[in-house]
Design an enzyme around this catalytic site. Structure first.
Site, short mmCIF file in Angstrom:
data_model
loop_
_atom_site.label_atom_id
_atom_site.label_comp_id
_atom_site.label_asym_id
_atom_site.label_seq_id
_atom_site.Cartn_x
_atom_site.Cartn_y
_atom_site.Cartn_z
CG HIS A 93 48.26 -3.73 -30.72
ND1 HIS A 93 48.43 -5.01 -30.62
CD2 HIS A 93 47.64 -3.28 -31.68
CE1 HIS A 93 47.73 -5.43 -31.75
NE2 HIS A 93 47.32 -4.43 -32.35
N GLY A 171 43.53 -10.57 -36.47
CA GLY A 171 44.42 -11.63 -36.91
C GLY A 171 43.71 -13.04 -37.32
P1 13P Z 1 44.74 -7.58 -38.27
O1 13P Z 1 44.36 -6.45 -39.32
O2 13P Z 1 45.98 -8.48 -38.80
O3 13P Z 1 43.68 -8.38 -37.73
O4 13P Z 1 45.50 -6.81 -36.94
C1 13P Z 1 44.72 -5.79 -36.50
C2 13P Z 1 45.71 -5.16 -35.38
O5 13P Z 1 46.10 -5.61 -34.50
C3 13P Z 1 46.10 -3.93 -35.71
O6 13P Z 1 46.71 -3.05 -34.89
#
Ligand code: 13P
Length: 252
Positions: A93, A171
Protein backbone atom coordinates in the site's frame (compact mmCIF):
# COMPACT_ATOMS: atom_id res chain seq x y z
CA UNK A 1 -15.67 -12.70 -16.96
CA UNK A 2 -13.77 -11.20 -14.04
CA UNK A 3 -15.85 -11.06 -10.85
CA UNK A 4 -15.63 -7.54 -9.45
CA UNK A 5 -14.55 -6.70 -5.92
CA UNK A 6 -15.41 -3.95 -3.44
CA UNK A 7 -12.69 -3.87 -0.78
CA UNK A 8 -12.51 -1.61 2.25
CA UNK A 9 -9.15 -0.69 3.77
CA UNK A 10 -9.84 0.59 7.27
CA UNK A 11 -6.24 1.71 7.90
CA UNK A 12 -5.83 2.66 11.62
CA UNK A 13 -9.53 3.08 12.37
CA UNK A 14 -12.11 1.18 14.48
CA UNK A 15 -11.98 -0.87 17.66
CA UNK A 16 -12.97 -4.58 17.86
CA UNK A 17 -16.43 -3.54 19.10
CA UNK A 18 -16.89 -1.10 16.21
CA UNK A 19 -15.69 -3.81 13.82
CA UNK A 20 -18.36 -6.21 15.10
CA UNK A 21 -21.08 -3.58 14.82
CA UNK A 22 -20.10 -2.70 11.25
CA UNK A 23 -20.01 -6.34 10.15
CA UNK A 24 -23.37 -7.11 11.74
CA UNK A 25 -24.87 -4.26 9.74
CA UNK A 26 -23.12 -4.96 6.42
CA UNK A 27 -23.87 -8.70 6.38
CA UNK A 28 -27.57 -7.99 6.75
CA UNK A 29 -27.56 -6.27 3.34
CA UNK A 30 -28.87 -8.29 0.38
CA UNK A 31 -26.12 -10.54 -1.05
CA UNK A 32 -24.11 -8.40 -3.47
CA UNK A 33 -23.12 -9.35 -7.00
CA UNK A 34 -19.47 -8.42 -6.37
CA UNK A 35 -17.03 -9.90 -3.87
CA UNK A 36 -16.69 -7.92 -0.64
CA UNK A 37 -13.45 -7.71 1.34
CA UNK A 38 -12.78 -5.76 4.55
CA UNK A 39 -9.29 -5.04 5.91
CA UNK A 40 -9.40 -4.02 9.58
CA UNK A 41 -6.34 -3.51 11.79
CA UNK A 42 -4.54 -6.61 13.08
CA UNK A 43 -6.18 -6.05 16.46
CA UNK A 44 -9.66 -6.37 14.95
CA UNK A 45 -9.03 -9.36 12.67
CA UNK A 46 -10.26 -11.89 15.21
CA UNK A 47 -13.55 -10.03 15.70
CA UNK A 48 -13.89 -9.57 11.93
CA UNK A 49 -13.21 -13.24 11.11
CA UNK A 50 -15.72 -14.54 13.66
CA UNK A 51 -18.40 -11.98 12.80
CA UNK A 52 -18.10 -12.58 9.05
CA UNK A 53 -18.03 -16.41 9.18
CA UNK A 54 -20.55 -17.88 6.75
CA UNK A 55 -21.34 -14.50 5.13
CA UNK A 56 -20.32 -12.91 1.83
CA UNK A 57 -17.66 -10.77 3.57
CA UNK A 58 -14.02 -11.87 3.31
CA UNK A 59 -11.34 -10.56 5.64
CA UNK A 60 -7.94 -9.13 4.69
CA UNK A 61 -4.97 -8.01 6.73
CA UNK A 62 -3.42 -4.66 5.79
CA UNK A 63 0.14 -5.97 5.76
CA UNK A 64 2.30 -8.90 6.88
CA UNK A 65 5.96 -9.67 7.49
CA UNK A 66 8.26 -11.56 5.14
CA UNK A 67 9.06 -14.39 7.57
CA UNK A 68 6.79 -16.80 9.38
CA UNK A 69 8.31 -16.60 12.86
CA UNK A 70 11.28 -15.27 14.78
CA UNK A 71 12.54 -12.30 16.76
CA UNK A 72 10.71 -9.57 14.83
CA UNK A 73 9.08 -7.41 17.47
CA UNK A 74 5.83 -5.88 16.34
CA UNK A 75 5.44 -7.91 13.16
CA UNK A 76 2.74 -10.41 12.13
CA UNK A 77 3.41 -13.33 9.78
CA UNK A 78 1.43 -14.78 6.87
CA UNK A 79 1.21 -18.13 8.72
CA UNK A 80 -0.30 -16.38 11.76
CA UNK A 81 -2.81 -14.58 9.56
CA UNK A 82 -3.82 -17.80 7.86
CA UNK A 83 -4.18 -19.57 11.20
CA UNK A 84 -6.47 -16.74 12.32
CA UNK A 85 -8.86 -17.30 9.43
CA UNK A 86 -7.71 -14.36 7.31
CA UNK A 87 -7.84 -15.03 3.55
CA UNK A 88 -6.45 -11.87 1.92
CA UNK A 89 -3.56 -9.48 2.57
CA UNK A 90 -2.98 -5.98 1.23
CA UNK A 91 0.68 -5.57 0.23
CA UNK A 92 2.65 -2.54 -0.93
CA UNK A 93 0.00 0.00 0.00
CA UNK A 94 1.25 3.52 -0.71
CA UNK A 95 1.34 4.31 3.01
CA UNK A 96 3.59 1.28 3.53
CA UNK A 97 5.79 2.39 0.63
CA UNK A 98 5.99 6.10 1.41
CA UNK A 99 5.40 6.50 5.18
CA UNK A 100 7.10 3.27 6.28
CA UNK A 101 9.65 3.20 3.45
CA UNK A 102 9.00 -0.33 2.23
CA UNK A 103 10.94 -1.12 -0.91
CA UNK A 104 9.90 -3.19 -3.92
CA UNK A 105 12.24 -5.88 -2.56
CA UNK A 106 10.51 -5.89 0.87
CA UNK A 107 7.13 -6.17 -0.83
CA UNK A 108 8.44 -8.91 -3.11
CA UNK A 109 9.51 -11.03 -0.10
CA UNK A 110 6.19 -10.49 1.67
CA UNK A 111 4.23 -11.38 -1.45
CA UNK A 112 6.26 -14.54 -2.01
CA UNK A 113 5.64 -15.83 1.53
CA UNK A 114 2.00 -14.72 1.61
CA UNK A 115 1.35 -16.76 -1.53
CA UNK A 116 3.18 -19.78 -0.13
CA UNK A 117 0.91 -19.59 2.92
CA UNK A 118 -2.18 -19.50 0.71
CA UNK A 119 -3.15 -15.88 1.26
CA UNK A 120 -4.58 -13.86 -1.61
CA UNK A 121 -2.45 -10.72 -2.06
CA UNK A 122 -4.03 -7.39 -2.99
CA UNK A 123 -0.85 -6.00 -4.52
CA UNK A 124 -0.89 -2.18 -4.58
CA UNK A 125 0.94 0.08 -7.01
CA UNK A 126 0.65 3.75 -7.91
CA UNK A 127 2.55 6.88 -8.79
CA UNK A 128 3.06 10.10 -6.85
CA UNK A 129 1.86 13.43 -8.24
CA UNK A 130 5.33 14.64 -9.22
CA UNK A 131 5.96 11.37 -11.04
CA UNK A 132 2.71 11.70 -13.00
CA UNK A 133 3.44 15.34 -13.83
CA UNK A 134 6.87 14.49 -15.17
CA UNK A 135 5.58 11.70 -17.41
CA UNK A 136 6.82 8.81 -15.28
CA UNK A 137 3.49 7.02 -14.75
CA UNK A 138 4.41 4.03 -16.86
CA UNK A 139 7.98 3.67 -15.64
CA UNK A 140 6.88 3.82 -11.98
CA UNK A 141 4.19 1.16 -12.48
CA UNK A 142 6.60 -0.96 -14.49
CA UNK A 143 9.22 -0.87 -11.74
CA UNK A 144 6.69 -1.65 -8.99
CA UNK A 145 5.28 -4.62 -10.92
CA UNK A 146 8.50 -6.04 -12.34
CA UNK A 147 10.61 -5.76 -9.15
CA UNK A 148 7.66 -6.45 -6.86
CA UNK A 149 6.81 -9.72 -8.61
CA UNK A 150 10.31 -10.76 -9.70
CA UNK A 151 10.89 -14.49 -9.25
CA UNK A 152 7.46 -15.06 -7.75
CA UNK A 153 5.55 -18.15 -8.72
CA UNK A 154 2.14 -16.61 -9.31
CA UNK A 155 -0.98 -18.61 -8.45
CA UNK A 156 -4.12 -18.91 -10.58
CA UNK A 157 -5.18 -15.44 -11.69
CA UNK A 158 -8.26 -15.44 -9.46
CA UNK A 159 -5.99 -15.86 -6.41
CA UNK A 160 -4.14 -12.62 -7.00
CA UNK A 161 -5.43 -9.04 -7.18
CA UNK A 162 -3.73 -5.81 -8.21
CA UNK A 163 -4.82 -2.41 -6.90
CA UNK A 164 -3.93 0.77 -8.75
CA UNK A 165 -3.90 3.60 -6.24
CA UNK A 166 -2.44 6.88 -7.51
CA UNK A 167 -0.86 8.40 -4.39
CA UNK A 168 -2.19 11.87 -5.19
CA UNK A 169 -5.77 10.56 -5.09
CA UNK A 170 -5.55 8.84 -1.69
CA UNK A 171 -7.44 10.67 1.04
CA UNK A 172 -7.38 13.90 -0.95
CA UNK A 173 -10.88 13.92 -2.42
CA UNK A 174 -9.21 14.08 -5.82
CA UNK A 175 -10.16 10.98 -7.83
CA UNK A 176 -8.52 9.86 -11.03
CA UNK A 177 -11.02 10.29 -13.85
CA UNK A 178 -12.46 7.02 -15.14
CA UNK A 179 -10.34 7.62 -18.27
CA UNK A 180 -7.12 8.08 -16.22
CA UNK A 181 -7.93 4.92 -14.29
CA UNK A 182 -8.69 2.96 -17.47
CA UNK A 183 -5.42 4.05 -19.07
CA UNK A 184 -3.36 2.95 -16.06
CA UNK A 185 -5.31 -0.30 -15.67
CA UNK A 186 -4.90 -1.20 -19.34
CA UNK A 187 -1.15 -0.58 -19.00
CA UNK A 188 -1.02 -2.75 -15.85
CA UNK A 189 -2.83 -5.55 -17.70
CA UNK A 190 -0.31 -5.26 -20.52
CA UNK A 191 2.52 -5.46 -17.97
CA UNK A 192 0.96 -8.55 -16.40
CA UNK A 193 0.83 -10.09 -19.85
CA UNK A 194 4.59 -9.60 -20.13
CA UNK A 195 5.17 -10.91 -16.59
CA UNK A 196 2.70 -13.75 -16.29
CA UNK A 197 1.32 -14.44 -19.75
CA UNK A 198 -1.74 -13.35 -21.69
CA UNK A 199 -4.19 -15.70 -20.00
CA UNK A 200 -3.24 -14.53 -16.49
CA UNK A 201 -3.40 -10.88 -17.62
CA UNK A 202 -6.91 -11.34 -19.00
CA UNK A 203 -8.15 -12.98 -15.81
CA UNK A 204 -6.44 -10.98 -13.05
CA UNK A 205 -8.59 -8.38 -11.30
CA UNK A 206 -7.28 -4.81 -11.10
CA UNK A 207 -8.97 -2.55 -8.53
CA UNK A 208 -8.93 1.24 -8.47
CA UNK A 209 -8.32 3.08 -5.19
CA UNK A 210 -8.10 6.77 -4.28
CA UNK A 211 -11.07 8.83 -3.05
CA UNK A 212 -13.65 6.27 -4.19
CA UNK A 213 -17.12 7.38 -3.05
CA UNK A 214 -20.69 6.17 -3.68
CA UNK A 215 -21.02 8.84 -6.37
CA UNK A 216 -18.00 7.88 -8.51
CA UNK A 217 -18.01 4.08 -8.17
CA UNK A 218 -20.34 3.31 -11.09
CA UNK A 219 -18.40 5.46 -13.58
CA UNK A 220 -15.04 4.02 -12.51
CA UNK A 221 -16.19 0.39 -12.55
CA UNK A 222 -17.91 0.83 -15.92
CA UNK A 223 -14.45 1.02 -17.53
CA UNK A 224 -13.44 -2.28 -19.11
CA UNK A 225 -10.23 -2.80 -17.13
CA UNK A 226 -11.48 -1.54 -13.74
CA UNK A 227 -12.53 -4.68 -11.88
CA UNK A 228 -13.60 -3.06 -8.64
CA UNK A 229 -12.53 -0.62 -5.97
CA UNK A 230 -10.25 -0.41 -2.94
CA UNK A 231 -11.86 2.12 -0.62
CA UNK A 232 -10.35 3.95 2.36
CA UNK A 233 -12.41 6.66 4.10
CA UNK A 234 -15.76 5.82 2.49
CA UNK A 235 -15.54 2.18 3.65
CA UNK A 236 -15.71 3.16 7.33
CA UNK A 237 -19.39 3.99 7.24
CA UNK A 238 -21.87 1.15 6.63
CA UNK A 239 -24.22 3.29 4.56
CA UNK A 240 -21.57 4.68 2.26
CA UNK A 241 -19.78 1.34 1.83
CA UNK A 242 -23.14 -0.36 1.23
CA UNK A 243 -23.86 2.18 -1.51
CA UNK A 244 -20.43 1.56 -3.04
CA UNK A 245 -21.03 -2.21 -3.06
CA UNK A 246 -24.37 -1.65 -4.78
CA UNK A 247 -22.86 0.77 -7.30
CA UNK A 248 -20.09 -1.54 -8.55
CA UNK A 249 -20.97 -2.21 -12.15
CA UNK A 250 -21.10 -5.89 -12.87
CA UNK A 251 -20.44 -5.52 -16.54
CA UNK A 252 -18.53 -2.60 -18.04
P1 13P B 1 -9.28 6.86 0.32
O1 13P B 1 -10.44 6.12 -0.28
O2 13P B 1 -9.56 7.38 1.70
O3 13P B 1 -8.75 7.90 -0.61
O4 13P B 1 -8.09 5.79 0.53
C1 13P B 1 -7.74 4.97 -0.53
C2 13P B 1 -6.85 3.91 -0.03
O5 13P B 1 -5.72 4.16 0.34
C3 13P B 1 -7.37 2.53 0.01
O6 13P B 1 -6.35 1.60 0.22
Amino acid sequence: MRKKIAAGNWKMFKTPQETREFLRAIKSLPPPSCEVVIAPTYLCLDAAVSESAGTFVQIAAQNCYSQNQGAFTGEISPAQLRASGVTHVILGHSERRHVFKESDQDINKKCNLALKEGLLPIFCVGEQLAERKTGQLRSVLEKQILYGLEGIDLPAADKFVIAYEPVWAIGTGETATPEDAQEAHAFLRELMGRTAGADFAQKVRILYGGSVKPGNTAALTAKPDVDGVLVGGASLDVDSFGQIIAAVRIQG
